[in-house]
Design a protein around this motif. Structure first.
Motif, short mmCIF file in Angstrom:
data_model
loop_
_atom_site.label_atom_id
_atom_site.label_comp_id
_atom_site.label_asym_id
_atom_site.label_seq_id
_atom_site.Cartn_x
_atom_site.Cartn_y
_atom_site.Cartn_z
N ARG A 16 0.83 -1.21 0.00
CA ARG A 16 0.00 0.00 0.00
C ARG A 16 0.87 1.26 0.00
O ARG A 16 0.59 2.22 -0.72
CB ARG A 16 -0.90 0.01 1.24
N LYS A 17 1.91 1.24 0.81
CA LYS A 17 2.82 2.39 0.89
C LYS A 17 3.50 2.63 -0.46
O LYS A 17 3.57 3.77 -0.94
CB LYS A 17 3.86 2.14 1.98
N ALA A 20 0.98 4.12 -2.97
CA ALA A 20 0.67 5.53 -2.71
C ALA A 20 1.82 6.43 -3.13
O ALA A 20 1.62 7.47 -3.77
CB ALA A 20 0.35 5.72 -1.22
N GLU A 21 3.03 6.04 -2.77
CA GLU A 21 4.20 6.86 -3.08
C GLU A 21 4.54 6.82 -4.57
O GLU A 21 4.94 7.84 -5.15
CB GLU A 21 5.39 6.42 -2.23
N PRO A 83 2.00 11.63 -1.48
CA PRO A 83 1.33 10.35 -1.21
C PRO A 83 0.07 10.51 -0.34
O PRO A 83 0.08 11.25 0.65
CB PRO A 83 2.39 9.54 -0.46
N TYR A 85 -1.84 8.25 1.88
CA TYR A 85 -1.70 6.93 2.48
C TYR A 85 -3.05 6.36 2.89
O TYR A 85 -3.95 7.08 3.31
CB TYR A 85 -0.76 7.00 3.69
N ASN A 86 -3.15 5.03 2.82
CA ASN A 86 -4.35 4.35 3.25
C ASN A 86 -4.60 4.55 4.74
O ASN A 86 -5.73 4.67 5.18
CB ASN A 86 -4.24 2.85 2.92
N ASN A 91 1.14 6.40 8.13
CA ASN A 91 1.61 6.59 6.75
C ASN A 91 2.00 5.27 6.09
O ASN A 91 3.02 5.16 5.41
CB ASN A 91 2.77 7.59 6.69
N ASP A 92 1.17 4.26 6.35
CA ASP A 92 1.36 2.93 5.75
C ASP A 92 2.72 2.31 6.07
O ASP A 92 3.32 1.63 5.23
CB ASP A 92 1.14 2.98 4.23
N SER A 93 3.18 2.54 7.29
CA SER A 93 4.40 1.87 7.74
C SER A 93 4.04 0.64 8.57
O SER A 93 4.85 -0.27 8.74
CB SER A 93 5.27 2.81 8.57
#
Length: 299
Positions: A16-17, A20-21, A83, A85-86, A91-93
């Motif tokens: 996902r990350k 987005a990026e 980005p 993020y979801n 932030n999708d980490s």
């Protein structure tokens, strides 16, 4: 948490990350090929740098330029270039200050439920009691178990006993669902599947495989074991591993919920006194036996 399961869940979050990026970067590269946008964007960046040097936070000029940047991006159908993020929390980490983020916990639960073999969870609020032989008792029991789901888990072993088809597994699934709503990580298994892992762990000489087979039960935040006593029991393995599992989880105050057809007095005979003492403990256990006829036959 089992390393392989955690890796699977983390890979979903990482993807996902990346998406987005990558989407934002591609939009930005394409947008900068437009000269009008490039001029506006460079002015915006210069204004932001000026604000930073002056210790200010997006003064009026910068805000106006930001609006123009966004308008142009939408006109080009290339919004956004940052980005989205979801999960804005992490932030999708998947982590917040080293701890699992709720988004990662949700993915863990999806994988754990999928691998458990159970087709679906149940819901306390959608349960009807008119089918039970003892509706008042069941209402009170469901209420008590729902309250436990929001407790501090001082009672860290729950034993739900009763004959086949009296609703033990349904109640267990309601509890699992309620805990997942609170972003708890839940591991569901049958006693048969768990015992198969005990036997595999006992027979293998591969330490890594031993850890993989046992850690998912030992380290589970909340463990549900369905139908204890129906497994193909090996006295030299099943009883030993079951005791070690219950003892380790009790020491670490990790909740364990068990359903079984065995009565309390049978547990000691079927396993041994040590296993029974871990399950039937007035200080840290809740043991309930549900009377009634097989609901599946009534249906």
């Amino acid at each position: 948490m089992n390393a392989k399961i955690l890796e699977k869940a983390q890979n979903v979050i990482n993807q996902r990350k990346f998406q987005a990026e990558n989407q934002a970067l591609n939009n930005k590269i394409e947008a900068l090929e437009n000269e009008d946008f490039k001029i506006i964007f460079n002015k915006y960046m210069d204004s932001m740098l000026s604000d930073a040097k002056n210790g200010k936070d997006e003064i009026k000029k910068t805000k106006e330029l930001k609006i123009k940047v966004d308008e142009k991006l939408k006109e080009l159908n290339l919004y956004p270039i940052e980005p989205v993020y979801n999960c804005p929390k992490c932030n999708d980490s998947g982590r917040i200050n080293g701890a699992y983020c709720d988004c990662l916990k949700k993915e863990l639960n999806k994988i754990l439920i999928s691998e458990s073999g159970f087709s679906k969870l149940e819901d306390f609020d959608k349960t009807t009691f008119d089918i039970f032989d003892n509706p008042d008792f069941m209402k009170a029991l469901y209420k008590k178990m729902k309250e436990w789901c929001y407790s501090n888990f001082d009672k860290n072993i729950i034993l739900l006993g009763g004959e086949t088809g009296v609703g033990k597994t349904h109640l267990m699934m309601c509890m699992a669902n309620e805990l997942i709503k609170q972003n708890k990580v839940v591991t569901l298994t049958t006693s048969f599947a768990m015992n198969q892992d005990f036997l595999k762990s006992y027979s293998t000489r591969n330490v890594e495989e031993q850890d993989y087979l046992l850690d998912k039960y030992l380290d589970a935040e909340i463990l549900f074991i369905d139908d204890l006593g129906t497994e193909l029991r090996n006295p030299n393995v099943t009883t030993k591993y079951l005791y070690l599992l219950l003892n380790e989880r009790k020491i670490n105050k990790r909740p364990t919920i068990i359903t079984t057809n065995l009565r309390l007095e049978d547990i000691n005979d079927y396993y041994d006194e040590r296993v029974a003492s871990r399950i039937v403990d007035k200080q840290s256990s809740i043991c309930v036996f549900i009377e009634g006829k097989d609901l599946r036959l009534k249906k």
